[in-house]
Design an enzyme around this catalytic site. Structure first.
Site, PDB file in Angstrom:
ATOM      1  N   ASP A  30     -15.195  13.866 -43.914  1.00 53.78           N
ATOM      2  CA  ASP A  30     -15.548  14.636 -45.102  1.00 53.78           C
ATOM      3  C   ASP A  30     -16.075  15.992 -44.657  1.00 53.78           C
ATOM      4  O   ASP A  30     -16.671  16.097 -43.575  1.00 53.78           O
ATOM      5  CB  ASP A  30     -16.600  13.910 -45.942  1.00 53.78           C
ATOM      6  CG  ASP A  30     -16.615  14.377 -47.395  1.00 53.78           C
ATOM      7  OD1 ASP A  30     -17.079  15.508 -47.645  1.00 53.78           O
ATOM      8  OD2 ASP A  30     -16.169  13.615 -48.270  1.00 53.78           O
ATOM      9  N   THR A  86      -8.832  14.319 -57.536  1.00 51.04           N
ATOM     10  CA  THR A  86      -7.827  15.100 -58.265  1.00 51.04           C
ATOM     11  C   THR A  86      -8.331  15.286 -59.699  1.00 51.04           C
ATOM     12  O   THR A  86      -7.768  14.727 -60.636  1.00 51.04           O
ATOM     13  CB  THR A  86      -6.453  14.400 -58.264  1.00 51.04           C
ATOM     14  OG1 THR A  86      -6.605  13.048 -58.763  1.00 51.04           O
ATOM     15  CG2 THR A  86      -5.875  14.336 -56.868  1.00 51.04           C
ATOM     16  N   LEU A 156      -9.193   0.153 -58.080  1.00 56.05           N
ATOM     17  CA  LEU A 156     -10.573  -0.314 -57.951  1.00 56.05           C
ATOM     18  C   LEU A 156     -11.331  -0.094 -59.256  1.00 56.05           C
ATOM     19  O   LEU A 156     -11.274   0.992 -59.841  1.00 56.05           O
ATOM     20  CB  LEU A 156     -11.287   0.427 -56.817  1.00 56.05           C
ATOM     21  CG  LEU A 156     -10.630   0.385 -55.439  1.00 56.05           C
ATOM     22  CD1 LEU A 156     -11.480   1.171 -54.446  1.00 56.05           C
ATOM     23  CD2 LEU A 156     -10.441  -1.048 -54.974  1.00 56.05           C
ATOM     24  N   LYS A 210       0.310   3.841 -61.346  1.00 60.46           N
ATOM     25  CA  LYS A 210      -1.113   4.129 -61.501  1.00 60.46           C
ATOM     26  C   LYS A 210      -1.397   4.781 -62.849  1.00 60.46           C
ATOM     27  O   LYS A 210      -2.294   4.372 -63.590  1.00 60.46           O
ATOM     28  CB  LYS A 210      -1.572   5.031 -60.354  1.00 60.46           C
ATOM     29  CG  LYS A 210      -2.990   5.554 -60.481  1.00 60.46           C
ATOM     30  CD  LYS A 210      -4.023   4.455 -60.336  1.00 60.46           C
ATOM     31  CE  LYS A 210      -5.414   5.071 -60.318  1.00 60.46           C
ATOM     32  NZ  LYS A 210      -6.456   4.059 -60.140  1.00 60.46           N
ATOM     33  N   ALA A 258     -15.333  -3.042 -78.348  1.00 65.05           N
ATOM     34  CA  ALA A 258     -15.592  -1.784 -79.043  1.00 65.05           C
ATOM     35  C   ALA A 258     -16.809  -1.092 -78.433  1.00 65.05           C
ATOM     36  O   ALA A 258     -17.729  -1.736 -77.936  1.00 65.05           O
ATOM     37  CB  ALA A 258     -15.824  -2.047 -80.524  1.00 65.05           C
ATOM     38  N   CYS A 266     -11.441   7.999 -63.960  1.00 60.43           N
ATOM     39  CA  CYS A 266      -9.989   7.740 -64.001  1.00 60.43           C
ATOM     40  C   CYS A 266      -9.369   7.943 -65.373  1.00 60.43           C
ATOM     41  O   CYS A 266      -8.461   8.766 -65.534  1.00 60.43           O
ATOM     42  CB  CYS A 266      -9.711   6.322 -63.511  1.00 60.43           C
ATOM     43  SG  CYS A 266     -10.058   6.069 -61.756  1.00 60.43           S
ATOM     44  N   LYS A 269      -9.148  11.709 -66.946  1.00 63.50           N
ATOM     45  CA  LYS A 269      -8.292  12.653 -66.209  1.00 63.50           C
ATOM     46  C   LYS A 269      -6.852  12.144 -66.097  1.00 63.50           C
ATOM     47  O   LYS A 269      -5.905  12.944 -66.141  1.00 63.50           O
ATOM     48  CB  LYS A 269      -8.867  12.955 -64.826  1.00 63.50           C
ATOM     49  CG  LYS A 269      -8.695  11.877 -63.780  1.00 63.50           C
ATOM     50  CD  LYS A 269      -9.215  12.334 -62.433  1.00 63.50           C
ATOM     51  CE  LYS A 269      -9.011  11.275 -61.354  1.00 63.50           C
ATOM     52  NZ  LYS A 269      -7.585  11.040 -61.044  1.00 63.50           N
TER      53      LYS A 269
END
Length: 456
Positions: A30, A86, A156, A210, A258, A266, A269
């Site tokens: 990283d 992303t 995941l 995906k 609800a 996820c 986007k």
């Protein structure tokens, strides 16, 4: 086998820690030096049950290490996983700047055959373009080797990411290279031996799987939330409706709860991105577009629900609201696109004083909600947040909220002591409903209204 992980977010860190537990030599890279120092000391920068212990075991066994040296990772790894974010751009398309940076870094340091695996959620066709870029650069440099690229999307669930990585629901491998396929079969040998379903396909299909999965789940959530709004108006109970629907095996009960709307890293986007991909390819994905709009509507409806019961002439000045739960779901500290953010903003805009408590989400909120932090008060407990409050808004269904002494909480509140249970945690608990003016989602009821004298 040596494995490199580019990116130490929720996906890369979990994936790297799990692969190290299988005996692979894993190095996670990283650019954030502070994060790398934390990780090297065995401290996870994110909350995910079981993750920190897995990291510490990997460090102790010598199979897991962390670095900011990209060249080292690229040149010493047989397989390199791209696991960077992303996020969405303003137009809904996926921001691939982090991916492009990683691909360029890989290209700069290639020293032999590698398998590059796209773990990040990428627009359809990205893996093939990455392969063209990398091999084009190698060819231009006169290199005698090539690289193979595969799409291997992650599935995941945050809060259950470690268990999902250890025992995945399925493995999707998208590549036309037999060598890359065999390499990934070695990596996932333990899961394959356990009969985890594996889909071998091309990269474009793997990428689309995906988006298709996340978009379908988002549609399912928006569908049940719209029915919940209707149920309130016609005197029906959404929990019973969901149970009746879920008994049909074609539908299943999953994702029929609800609530205030979907959020997280996820669904928001990925739905926006797949709609953008559709438009770029001449196909309007009307169902997914409707789910996005319904989700926005749901959050606004929750603000309206709260305001209509608490407001003076449409405003909330003089009202204090306690919000329980900031993360988009329990057992994670992830607040990205959490519905709590929009709902809190709506309450603040109407003049309310907002006090918040979340078991894990407050650290991230303090870090990421810079424009909102001056308007909200962070508290150390449920009781502190609810003291002298007019209402509790239960945003996230953390299990510990069930064990709070709600009678004591109610006694220290004021006014009608409203509870807006946006997760229906207490929809079946008549004792709780006797303590508060109770409002669930998708349940028709005439809540008990306390007089000012009773509230004292």
């Amino acid at each position: 086998m040596n494995i490199g992980i580019m990116g130490t977010g929720y996906v890369g860190l979990v994936h790297g820690a799990v692969l190290s537990s299988y005996g692979f030599n894993v190095t996670c890279m990283d650019v954030d030096e502070h994060k790398i120092k934390q990780l090297a000391a065995g401290i996870s920068p994110i909350y995910e049950p079981g993750l920190e212990q897995l990291i510490q075991r990997g460090i102790e066994s010598g199979t897991l290490s962390f670095t900011s040296n990209a060249q080292q990772v690229v040149q010493t790894s047989d397989v390199i996983f791209i696991a960077v974010g992303t996020p969405s751009k303003k137009d809904g398309s996926a921001d691939l700047s982090y991916v492009r940076s990683v691909v360029q870094t890989i290209s700069n340091h290639l020293n032999g055959y590698k398998v590059v695996v796209c773990k990040s959620t990428l627009p359809i066709g990205s893996s093939s373009r990455i392969a063209e870029q990398l091999n084009g650069a190698l060819q231009a440099s006169g290199a005698s080797f090539r690289v193979d690229v595969a799409s291997n999307p992650e599935f995941l669930r945050q809060g259950q990411a470690v268990s999902d990585a250890l025992s995945p629901s399925r493995i999707v491998i998208g590549t036309n290279s037999d060598a890359a396929k065999q390499m990934l079969q070695r990596i996932y040998a333990t899961q394959i031996e356990r009969k985890v379903p594996v889909l071998y396909t091309n990269a474009e299909t793997a990428e689309m799987v995906k988006y298709a999965a996340n978009s379908f789940l988002a549609v399912k959530i928006s569908f049940i939330n719209e029915l919940a709004l209707l149920a309130e108006k016609v005197g029906a109970n959404i929990d019973d409706i969901a149970e009746g629907m879920g008994l049909d095996s074609r539908i299943s009960p999953h994702f029929l709860q609800a609530g205030p709307g979907y959020g997280g890293s996820c669904f928001p986007k990925d739905t926006e991105a797949v709609v953008d991909i559709g438009k770029r390819n001449g196909e309007d994905l009307l169902v997914v577009q409707a789910a996005i709009q319904a989700n926005k509507k749901q959050k606004q409806k929750m603000i309206t629900k709260i305001a209509s019961r608490l407001s003076f002439n449409g405003k909330l000045r003089g009202r204090t609201v306690a919000v329980w739960g900031l993360s988009f779901k329990p057992d994670t500290d992830d607040i990205r696109d959490a519905p709590s953010r929009d709902i809190i903003q709506g309450l603040v805009d109407l003049g309310a004083t907002v006090k918040v408590y979340c078991p894990q989400g407050m650290r991230q909120a303090r870090r990421l909600w810079s424009e909102l932090n001056g308007a909200i008060h962070y508290c150390d407990s449920e009781a502190e947040s609810a003291a002298n409050a007019d209402a509790i808004v239960l945003m996230t269904e953390w299990a510990q909220f069930r064990n709070v002494d709600l009678a004591a909480i109610a006694s220290n509140m004021r006014g009608n002591r409203a509870m807006f249970d946006l997760r229906n945690m207490f929809a079946m608990n008549t004792d709780v409903q006797q303590l508060f003016s109770y409002y669930g989602v998708g349940t028709y009821s005439e809540p008990k209204v306390y007089s000012l004298q009773e509230a004292k």
